[in-house]
Scaffold this active site. Structure first.
Site, PDB file in Angstrom:
ATOM      1  CB  CYS A  13      -0.972  -0.056   1.176  1.00 23.31           C
ATOM      2  SG  CYS A  13      -2.380   1.081   1.025  1.00 23.31           S
TER       3      CYS A  13
ATOM      4  CG  HIS B  84      -3.571  -3.668   3.308  1.00 27.10           C
ATOM      5  ND1 HIS B  84      -2.585  -3.256   4.177  1.00 27.10           N
ATOM      6  CD2 HIS B  84      -4.103  -2.534   2.783  1.00 27.10           C
ATOM      7  CE1 HIS B  84      -2.536  -1.933   4.200  1.00 27.10           C
ATOM      8  NE2 HIS B  84      -3.443  -1.476   3.362  1.00 27.10           N
TER       9      HIS B  84
ATOM     10  CD  GLU C   4      -1.274  -6.248   5.588  1.00 31.55           C
ATOM     11  OE1 GLU C   4      -1.945  -5.248   5.921  1.00 31.55           O
ATOM     12  OE2 GLU C   4      -0.841  -6.422   4.443  1.00 31.55           O
TER      13      GLU C   4
END
Length: 258
Positions: free
Chosen positions: A117, A219, A221
């Site tokens: 990001c 994202h 994660e």
């Protein structure tokens, strides 16, 4: 076949933490970043903003890989790229300066990097020719929403490092941003876009010889375990492991083979 490769035991992966000056200055990190690195076989090490170039160069020589994590918006005026948009939630100056220096030094050192990001945008902005869209959808009228953990599909460029790493050419992602990359400088190439053509991932041009320098606008994660998103961290840790192995056994010290 995924471009993950071999690795030594548990390479050290630095992660730039989220820095806030509210109340008491502090560094924070969502555990999802650390957990993703650990699942991939790395050891996460959180970095606070380090103002001195010499000390930061020492850190880069010590760790084996880097995750440039998500964050707030860029102060474009501080970057010398024109007025900052009034809707920007500006990153504190100490952190922005640190993140940009960290990205530049890590790239120069050939350190494996995954930018996420804001972290992807930091990588891209190391090239002076890159431009930043400061506020979606204002800068792309009519485009889909990308903030607030929005889910949407992306298309990955075939034969890119990103495609080889994830093993797929289409992926559903979680986005949480309103700034994005416009034009990309010549050192980078777009390796994924959304269905409207917005840049969703970048990687260094192959001729530059960097082992792993990939940025994604979403994202990974925050995505479910056991999906191709995990392979991004595996690819990073794999490249970091190979760097660690070269450091442990430089060419002049490698044991003789029969």
């Amino acid at each position: 076949m995924n471009e993950i490769g071999c690795r030594t035991e548990h390479p050290l992966i630095a992660i730039n933490g989220f820095y806030t000056e509210k109340d008491v200055p502090r560094v924070e990190l969502r555990m999802s970043y650390a957990d993703a690195v650990i699942r991939a076989g790395g050891i996460p090490v959180v970095l606070p903003p380090i103002g001195a170039r010499r000390e930061l160069e020492r850190v880069i020589r010590t760790v084996d890989g880097l995750v440039l994590s998500g964050g707030d918006d860029f102060d474009t005026e501080r970057l010398g790229r024109g007025p900052t948009h009034p809707e920007a939630l500006v990153t504190p100056p100490a952190k922005q300066d640190f993140d940009m220096l960290l990205a530049e030094l890590a790239l120069d050192a050939g350190l494996p990097i995954l930018g996420i990001c804001y972290g992807m945008q930091a990588l891209a902005l190391t090239d002076p020719a890159t431009t930043l869209l400061q506020h979606l959808p204002e800068d792309r009228p009519g485009c889909q929403e990308h903030g607030g953990r929005r889910r949407h599909p992306i298309r990955i460029t075939p034969d890119s490092k990103l495609a080889r790493t994830t093993g797929v050419e289409r992926l559903d992602v979680i986005s949480s941003h309103h700034q994005a990359i416009g034009d990309l400088g010549p050192n980078w190439r777009v390796c994924a876009v959304d269905d409207e053509g917005l840049t969703e991932a970048i990687e260094l041009e192959p001729h530059l010889g960097h082992p792993f320098a990939v940025g994604v606008q979403w994202h990974p994660e925050a995505s479910p375990e056991g999906t191709p998103h995990d392979r991004l961290f595996q690819g990073l840790v794999g490249a970091a492991g190979m760097l660690a192995a070269r450091r442990d056994f430089p060419s002049s010290k490698r044991p003789a083979t029969r």
